[in-house]
Design a protein around this motif. Structure first.
Motif, short mmCIF file in Angstrom:
data_model
loop_
_atom_site.label_atom_id
_atom_site.label_comp_id
_atom_site.label_asym_id
_atom_site.label_seq_id
_atom_site.Cartn_x
_atom_site.Cartn_y
_atom_site.Cartn_z
N PRO A 1 -20.69 22.85 6.50
CA PRO A 1 -21.81 23.46 6.61
C PRO A 1 -21.87 24.92 7.29
N THR A 2 -20.88 25.01 8.08
CA THR A 2 -20.50 26.29 8.83
C THR A 2 -20.03 27.49 7.56
N GLN A 3 -19.08 27.04 6.77
CA GLN A 3 -18.74 27.79 5.69
C GLN A 3 -19.90 28.41 4.61
N ALA B 1 -25.22 34.09 4.63
CA ALA B 1 -25.52 35.32 5.30
C ALA B 1 -24.74 36.45 4.41
N TYR B 2 -23.71 36.21 3.88
CA TYR B 2 -22.96 37.36 3.27
C TYR B 2 -23.67 37.44 1.75
N THR C 1 -16.68 33.40 14.97
CA THR C 1 -16.24 34.45 13.89
C THR C 1 -15.82 34.03 12.67
N ALA C 2 -16.00 34.54 11.70
CA ALA C 2 -15.50 34.00 10.34
C ALA C 2 -15.08 35.31 9.74
N LEU D 1 -17.71 37.98 10.03
CA LEU D 1 -19.07 37.51 10.32
C LEU D 1 -18.83 37.20 11.99
N VAL D 2 -20.02 37.29 12.56
CA VAL D 2 -20.22 36.84 14.00
C VAL D 2 -21.29 35.96 14.14
N LEU D 3 -21.42 34.94 14.90
CA LEU D 3 -22.28 33.95 15.14
C LEU D 3 -22.93 34.66 16.52
N GLN D 4 -24.18 34.87 16.26
CA GLN D 4 -25.03 35.57 17.50
C GLN D 4 -26.35 34.75 17.29
#
Length: 167
Positions: free
Chosen positions: A35-37, A43-44, A110-111, A146-149
């Protein structure tokens, strides 16, 4: 609605929930990622679609969706880049998309991913309507960070190289 560098559209004050529907991930993505990927990829891919719309017209309507999937820093840089394209009397045609995207590292917030950027189906045209002869077209290696905000994955860095992709 459109403008040059002196009349850039303003970004929303904060990044928020995406205003465009998340893209449907290609079958290879959906069966092999967690799910995170999936959230990172969504988003990308939304960023690519929104950037394509911004590069087409520098429309104020394109800024909000882009700002919802990018950090403020990248959204501002994207608006400046689109303004430079329009100042050169060019505009984008088509939609940026990825081929063979791979999430190469994921932390808690982060990714990073690598991508084979399809620049055959998205390209710049001159005022004459002809493709810009000085801009190479093809599939080029790219990457994003990418960052998680606030629970939302945002593209923070986006790059495309001049290195061609091999499949």
């Amino acid at each position: 609605q459109t403008g040059g560098a002196s009349s850039l559209p303003t970004l929303p004050a904060t990044n928020g929930t995406p205003t465009t529907a998340a893209p449907v991930l290609n079958p290879p993505h959906t069966s092999t990622v967690d799910p995170t990927q999936k959230a990172v990829l969504a988003a990308y891919e939304s960023y690519l679609v929104d950037l394509s719309a911004l590069d087409d017209t520098l429309s104020k309507q394109a800024v909000g969706p882009l700002a919802s999937v990018a950090t403020t820093r990248l959204a501002q840089a994207s608006v400046r880049q689109a303004a430079a394209i329009l100042s050169a009397h060019e505009h984008g045609v088509g939609t940026l998309r990825d081929d063979r995207v791979t999430v190469i590292s994921t932390g808690l917030t982060t990714a990073a991913l690598t991508d084979c950027q399809d620049e055959d189906d998205f390209y710049l045209v001159e005022a004459s309507g002809q493709p810009d002869p000085f801009v190479a077209r093809g599939d080029f290696a790219g990457s994003a960070q990418l960052v998680l905000q606030n629970g939302q994955w945002l593209v923070d860095v986006f790059t495309t190289t001049h290195e061609t992709c091999t499949f």
